[in-house]
Design an enzyme around this catalytic site. Structure first.
Site, PDB file in Angstrom:
ATOM      1  N   LYS A 164       0.836  -1.180   0.000  1.00 55.09           N
ATOM      2  CA  LYS A 164       0.000   0.000   0.000  1.00 55.09           C
ATOM      3  C   LYS A 164       0.878   1.239   0.000  1.00 55.09           C
ATOM      4  O   LYS A 164       2.038   1.097   0.370  1.00 55.09           O
ATOM      5  CB  LYS A 164      -0.964  -0.020   1.187  1.00 55.09           C
ATOM      6  CG  LYS A 164      -0.402   0.525   2.500  1.00 55.09           C
ATOM      7  CD  LYS A 164      -1.488   0.735   3.507  1.00 55.09           C
ATOM      8  CE  LYS A 164      -1.898   2.186   3.618  1.00 55.09           C
ATOM      9  NZ  LYS A 164      -1.229   2.926   4.666  1.00 55.09           N
ATOM     10  N   ASP A 193      -3.013  -5.652   2.293  1.00 55.53           N
ATOM     11  CA  ASP A 193      -3.447  -4.769   3.369  1.00 55.53           C
ATOM     12  C   ASP A 193      -2.944  -5.467   4.622  1.00 55.53           C
ATOM     13  O   ASP A 193      -3.474  -6.517   5.000  1.00 55.53           O
ATOM     14  CB  ASP A 193      -4.965  -4.637   3.398  1.00 55.53           C
ATOM     15  CG  ASP A 193      -5.382  -3.646   4.464  1.00 55.53           C
ATOM     16  OD1 ASP A 193      -4.914  -3.776   5.605  1.00 55.53           O
ATOM     17  OD2 ASP A 193      -6.153  -2.732   4.157  1.00 55.53           O
ATOM     18  N   HIS A 194      -1.921  -4.901   5.250  1.00 58.14           N
ATOM     19  CA  HIS A 194      -1.257  -5.698   6.292  1.00 58.14           C
ATOM     20  C   HIS A 194      -2.174  -5.964   7.491  1.00 58.14           C
ATOM     21  O   HIS A 194      -1.884  -6.834   8.309  1.00 58.14           O
ATOM     22  CB  HIS A 194       0.078  -5.070   6.709  1.00 58.14           C
ATOM     23  CG  HIS A 194      -0.045  -3.942   7.688  1.00 58.14           C
ATOM     24  ND1 HIS A 194      -0.327  -2.660   7.322  1.00 58.14           N
ATOM     25  CD2 HIS A 194       0.069  -3.923   9.035  1.00 58.14           C
ATOM     26  CE1 HIS A 194      -0.371  -1.895   8.393  1.00 58.14           C
ATOM     27  NE2 HIS A 194      -0.128  -2.642   9.453  1.00 58.14           N
ATOM     28  N   GLU A 232      -3.445   5.604  17.526  1.00 57.12           N
ATOM     29  CA  GLU A 232      -1.989   5.443  17.654  1.00 57.12           C
ATOM     30  C   GLU A 232      -1.461   6.501  18.611  1.00 57.12           C
ATOM     31  O   GLU A 232      -1.935   7.635  18.616  1.00 57.12           O
ATOM     32  CB  GLU A 232      -1.330   5.607  16.292  1.00 57.12           C
ATOM     33  CG  GLU A 232      -1.762   4.544  15.307  1.00 57.12           C
ATOM     34  CD  GLU A 232      -0.951   4.615  14.010  1.00 57.12           C
ATOM     35  OE1 GLU A 232       0.113   4.003  13.973  1.00 57.12           O
ATOM     36  OE2 GLU A 232      -1.389   5.306  13.086  1.00 57.12           O
ATOM     37  N   ASP A 251      -4.552   7.427   4.572  1.00 60.33           N
ATOM     38  CA  ASP A 251      -3.583   6.488   5.130  1.00 60.33           C
ATOM     39  C   ASP A 251      -4.263   5.262   5.757  1.00 60.33           C
ATOM     40  O   ASP A 251      -3.742   4.164   5.693  1.00 60.33           O
ATOM     41  CB  ASP A 251      -2.746   7.226   6.189  1.00 60.33           C
ATOM     42  CG  ASP A 251      -1.564   6.417   6.695  1.00 60.33           C
ATOM     43  OD1 ASP A 251      -0.919   5.739   5.854  1.00 60.33           O
ATOM     44  OD2 ASP A 251      -1.274   6.453   7.907  1.00 60.33           O
ATOM     45  N   HIS A 256      -7.268  -0.166   5.723  1.00 58.43           N
ATOM     46  CA  HIS A 256      -7.369  -0.915   6.980  1.00 58.43           C
ATOM     47  C   HIS A 256      -8.764  -0.835   7.625  1.00 58.43           C
ATOM     48  O   HIS A 256      -9.345  -1.832   8.019  1.00 58.43           O
ATOM     49  CB  HIS A 256      -6.350  -0.416   8.002  1.00 58.43           C
ATOM     50  CG  HIS A 256      -4.958  -0.333   7.465  1.00 58.43           C
ATOM     51  ND1 HIS A 256      -4.453  -1.238   6.577  1.00 58.43           N
ATOM     52  CD2 HIS A 256      -3.953   0.559   7.689  1.00 58.43           C
ATOM     53  CE1 HIS A 256      -3.196  -0.918   6.285  1.00 58.43           C
ATOM     54  NE2 HIS A 256      -2.879   0.168   6.940  1.00 58.43           N
ATOM     55  N   LYS A 357      -3.282   9.939  14.887  1.00 57.97           N
ATOM     56  CA  LYS A 357      -1.926   9.862  15.441  1.00 57.97           C
ATOM     57  C   LYS A 357      -1.901  10.667  16.733  1.00 57.97           C
ATOM     58  O   LYS A 357      -2.659  11.617  16.902  1.00 57.97           O
ATOM     59  CB  LYS A 357      -0.935  10.501  14.465  1.00 57.97           C
ATOM     60  CG  LYS A 357      -0.906   9.850  13.085  1.00 57.97           C
ATOM     61  CD  LYS A 357       0.125   8.750  13.003  1.00 57.97           C
ATOM     62  CE  LYS A 357       0.195   8.160  11.618  1.00 57.97           C
ATOM     63  NZ  LYS A 357       0.688   6.783  11.619  1.00 57.97           N
TER      64      LYS A 357
HETATM   65  C1  BG6 Z   1       0.178   1.916   7.944  1.00 56.26           C
HETATM   66  C2  BG6 Z   1       0.066   3.407   7.956  1.00 56.26           C
HETATM   67  O1  BG6 Z   1      -0.464   1.387   6.820  1.00 56.26           O
HETATM   68  O2  BG6 Z   1      -0.430   1.395   9.119  1.00 56.26           O
HETATM   69  C3  BG6 Z   1       0.726   3.977   9.194  1.00 56.26           C
HETATM   70  O3  BG6 Z   1       0.680   3.952   6.801  1.00 56.26           O
HETATM   71  C4  BG6 Z   1       0.151   3.344  10.437  1.00 56.26           C
HETATM   72  O4  BG6 Z   1       0.578   5.386   9.270  1.00 56.26           O
HETATM   73  C5  BG6 Z   1       0.192   1.829  10.316  1.00 56.26           C
HETATM   74  O5  BG6 Z   1       0.942   3.746  11.545  1.00 56.26           O
HETATM   75  C6  BG6 Z   1      -0.545   1.186  11.460  1.00 56.26           C
HETATM   76  O6  BG6 Z   1      -0.290  -0.187  11.425  1.00 56.26           O
HETATM   77  P1  BG6 Z   1      -0.227  -1.046  12.753  1.00 56.26           P
HETATM   78  O7  BG6 Z   1      -0.009  -2.435  12.261  1.00 56.26           O
HETATM   79  O8  BG6 Z   1       0.908  -0.487  13.556  1.00 56.26           O
HETATM   80  O9  BG6 Z   1      -1.533  -0.832  13.416  1.00 56.26           O
END
Ligand code: BG6
Length: 508
Positions: A164, A193-194, A232, A251, A256, A357
């Site tokens: 992404k 999409d991780h 976050e 983002d 997500h 954030k």
């Molecule tokens: C990413 C965003 O895809 O996901 C980041 O670009 C974000 O801004 C991150 O911090 C959050 O991922 P995770 O796995 O830490 O919740």
């Protein structure tokens, strides 16, 4: 605790031999996630014996330097479970190639290197190309792979994983889909999409569809509303350049957060085959009615953090003082919205989404608020308020599920308190070292695209947020910064729910 041995965890079918080519191998993702994930797969006995990796980067490093850097990164990220012997067996399978990713010559050399590496490790001709590069290169890399004949499938398979962000808005996502569809068949494309790699996210489907007791109440008759929070504590750190262009909405939301919403709201798929699951996700997102400009003004909130303080009183800078951020930046670092899903299951049930954030806590959770009882037989007793039942799926960091219900406080009079029934993953399954990329890499090598996004899923995500992007662009925020770092975001986000007689669940 449920003991799962490495063998049981590795009970997944063995993978066929292949070469993994990482584009952008000197970047953060390779070091922080991809190599540690490969290492964890190897530790669980889940890597094909005949697997080789080619790291491709524009910076010349040399194979020894590459192996050392990756070894160091893996050691740092897997911590005490690092085994020098295991690494010693993996390191010789790593190869390195420097090249300009925009030059045809690089791809001719890659073809040659691929042949040599495959011959050396006996991997056959299957290859997975993992694009962990700046997004501006995705289309061009795919095109050049095609021109060089590297994605033609003869004996083995050829697949491309794309990180992404997939596009910057609906038009650019469509253009990228069109561009890569000219080179690859959809079944060769793995859009990441991780969030879908997280165990707790995958567990949403198991929770819903492997248990008989929740599905009957999973609808508008019993659910009052749903809250999805990805909060976050970190700021933008060193990613100011990217973030200035992206902002919180782009983002996190089309990808997500809408994935989480889809998993919570979709209908049961007929099977867990990729197409069946992705069809249901597509259906549910297509039932989100497009927001009008008036809806955007009423139902979408943006925020940007100013200076503030963490819980331990450490001073935190405002977004505009972060590196690579403009002193008068109008980029949002917080977004909240209320979405509806127009179908029989969810009509009139609001889904409130928020992400930001530098919030007060690091917490990703989905809270299902159930309706109150229709009538309280306890109203003539000293009970002033019956709290609603609430199911909380805690996706991170304290992974677990809790169910809140009312209980009688012991004593002669009827007093009712709320209690939580808790399940913590760590109590049952221990904590496995994981980066969240293990399953994704494994599945891409296995050819299972269930956890990856299809072209229409990605475009649908962008169409949901498109009206918000348009209105926000036309009317730049004037009151930024509007929340203090270390707080729960702008007041308008609280008002969004307060107008509906509701409030965000901020408890862990
Ligand atoms: C990413 C965003 O895809 O996901 C980041 O670009 C974000 O801004 C991150 O911090 C959050 O991922 P995770 O796995 O830490 O919740």
């Amino acid at each position: 605790m449920v003991e799962t041995s490495a063998a049981e965890r590795g009970a997944a079918p063995p993978l066929a031999p292949c070469v993994l080519v990482i584009f952008g191998a000197s970047g953060d993702l390779a070091a922080r996630k991809l190599l540690p994930a490969l290492y964890n797969l190897a530790a669980g006995g889940m890597l094909p014996e005949r697997l080789a990796v080619i790291g491709l980067a524009s910076r010349d490093a040399g194979v020894e330097a590459f192996r050392d850097a990756m070894g160091q990164a893996v050691r740092e990220h897997v911590g005490s479970s690092f085994s020098p012997e295991l690494w010693a067996s993996l390191a010789p399978r790593l190869h390195f190639m420097a090249g300009d990713l925009r030059a045809a010559e690089t791809y001719a050399r890659l073809g040659q290197t691929l042949g040599e590496v495959a011959a050396e490790h006996g991997t056959g001709t299957s290859a997975l190309f993992y694009l962990s590069t700046p997004p501006s290169l995705f289309g061009e890399i795919v095109r050049r792979l095609g021109d060089a004949g590297l994605v033609r499938e003869e004996e083995g398979w050829r697949r491309v994983v794309i990180e992404k962000p997939f596009g910057h808005d609906l038009d650019s996502a469509r253009a990228l889909n069109r561009e890569i569809a000219g080179v690859l068949a959809e079944r060769q494309i793995y859009r990441i999409d991780h969030y879908l790699g997280k165990e707790t996210v995958q567990n949403i489907l198991v929770f819903r569809f492997a248990n008989g007791i929740f599905e009957p109440v999973w609808n508008r008759r019993y659910v009052d509303h749903v809250q999805i929070t990805v909060a976050e504590q970190l700021g933008v750190e060193h990613r100011g350049r990217y973030y200035e262009e992206a902002g919180a909405l782009r983002d996190m939301v089309p990808n997500h957060m809408l994935q989480l919403l889809s998993l919570i709201a979709m209908e049961p798929p007929a099977s867990f085959e990729a197409e069946a699951v992705r069809n249901e996700k597509e259906k549910v997102l297509s039932a989100v009615p497009p927001l009008t400009p008036e809806d955007v003004l009423r139902r979408a909130v943006r925020g940007q953090y100013g200076p503030g303080a963490a819980a331990d009183a450490t001073a935190l800078p405002g977004y505009r003082s972060e590196p690579l951020v403009a002193a008068d930046s109008a980029t949002e670092t917080f977004a909240a919205l209320k979405l509806l899903i127009d179908n029989w299951r969810w009509a009139d049930v609001p889904f409130y989404l928020r992400t930001g954030k530098r919030l007060a806590a690091h917490s990703t959770q989905i809270v299902i608020h159930f309706k109150r009882v229709p009538f309280s037989p306890f109203r003539l007793t000293p009970v002033d308020h019956l709290g609603p039942n609430r199911l909380v799926l805690r996706l991170q960091p304290e992974e677990g599920i809790s169910l809140r219900f009312s209980a009688k406080v012991p004593g002669p009079s009827v007093r009712i308190g709320t209690v939580d029934m808790e399940f913590r993953y760590a109590d049952y399954f221990g904590s496995q070292p994981t980066t969240g990329y293990e399953t994704l890499l494994y599945d891409a090598m296995a050819g299972d695209a269930t956890l990856f996004q299809r072209a229409d899923n990605v475009e649908r995500g962008w169409s949901v947020v498109a009206p918000i992007l348009e209105v926000w662009k036309a009317l730049p925020a004037r009151a930024f910064p509007n929340y203090a770092a270390g707080s729960w975001g702008p007041q308008e986000a609280d008002e969004l729910l307060a107008r509906d007689g509701r409030a965000w669940s901020n408890e862990p």
